[in-house]
Enzyme design. Structure first.
Site, PDB file in Angstrom:
ATOM      1  CE  LYS A   9      -3.505   2.337   2.789  1.00  0.00           C
ATOM      2  NZ  LYS A   9      -2.776   3.621   2.722  1.00  0.00           N
ATOM      3  CE  LYS A  14       5.067   0.673  -2.612  1.00  0.00           C
ATOM      4  NZ  LYS A  14       4.424   1.685  -1.772  1.00  0.00           N
TER       5      LYS A  14
END
Length: 251
Positions: A9, A14
């Protein structure tokens, strides 16, 4: 060549996971390419001393032509990691997913992999909507393994489930497979138990766990990964362990 797509998400961390993994691989002597596949184009910033990289889509829009050389759109960062950002269209005009596809085609035309000959390629991909463009790293065979980054937050787990479903849609075509989950802690209530439950239900193992850390934030404020800031720290060891696990899976 180890080829990994890191999905999750938006805002789940990330880029932190990917850039620290890239730095860990580089510190282990590997030749690494990191490609940011997010319109925010901030995937590689902490490998480049906090300096943003001009995204491929910006180059093509501003120059009104395709770059002729890799040096026009790529830059080496910490440990020699080659950094590339796809970027996105002008807000409200165009599709970011199509931008990713166009960038990948351009990188093929520029013979990125043949020229640079990397040991490891990491794709940092937005996972809120796994449309055709954002699925390109797994759908077109660019990546072989997928890491899903999640916390115990509801929307992060919802996105993780969508990502795992998208990958399964391509399983019969010998495309990428989900390698595992990276639990990036946000310290929500019963977080570990929630992610463990998702892991059990989906059959996807938890292969990495990154505690919430002021150390990561402190080094990112200085424009660097925690690997660059202190590669002997306990947090850095988590990234080295995950890097080693990925390399062993290739043997």
């Amino acid at each position: 060549m180890l080829k990994v797509a890191i999905y999750g998400k938006g805002g789940i961390g990330k880029s932190t996971i990917t850039s620290n993994l890239a730095a860990a691989f580089a510190a282990m002597g590997k030749k690494v390419i990191q490609i940011g596949c997010d319109p925010k184009a901030d995937s590689t910033i902490n490998l480049l001393g906090g300096e943003p990289l001009r995204p491929v889509m910006n180059y093509m829009r501003e120059e009104d032509e395709e770059p002729e050389e890799l040096s026009d759109i790529a830059k080496e960062g910490y440990g020699g990691v080659l950094c590339i950002e796809t970027g996105g269209p002008t807000p409200g005009l165009g599709c970011a997913g199509r931008g990713i596809i166009a960038t990948f085609q351009l990188l093929e035309d520029l013979q990125l992999f043949e020229t640079y000959k990397p040991d490891v390629v990491l794709y940092d991909v937005l996972g809120d909507v796994v449309c055709g463009g954002f699925a390109a790293p797994i759908r077109e065979g660019y990546a072989e393994k997928v890491l899903i980054v999640t916390s115990g937050e509801k929307m992060a787990l919802y996105a993780a489930n969508n990502i795992s479903s998208a990958v399964r849609n391509f399983e019969d075509r010998s495309y990428a497979r989900v390698f595992g989950i990276v639990l990036n802690h946000r310290n929500v209530e019963n977080e570990t138990e929630k992610v463990q439950a998702f892991s059990k239900k989906s059959g996807i193992p938890i292969v990495g766990e990154i505690p919430r850390s002021d150390e990561i934030i402190r080094y990112e404020d200085q424009g660097m990964t925690v690997i660059e800031g202190d590669k002997d720290s306990a947090i850095s060891k988590r990234f080295f362990d995950l890097a080693e696990l990925l390399l062993k899976s290739e043997e």
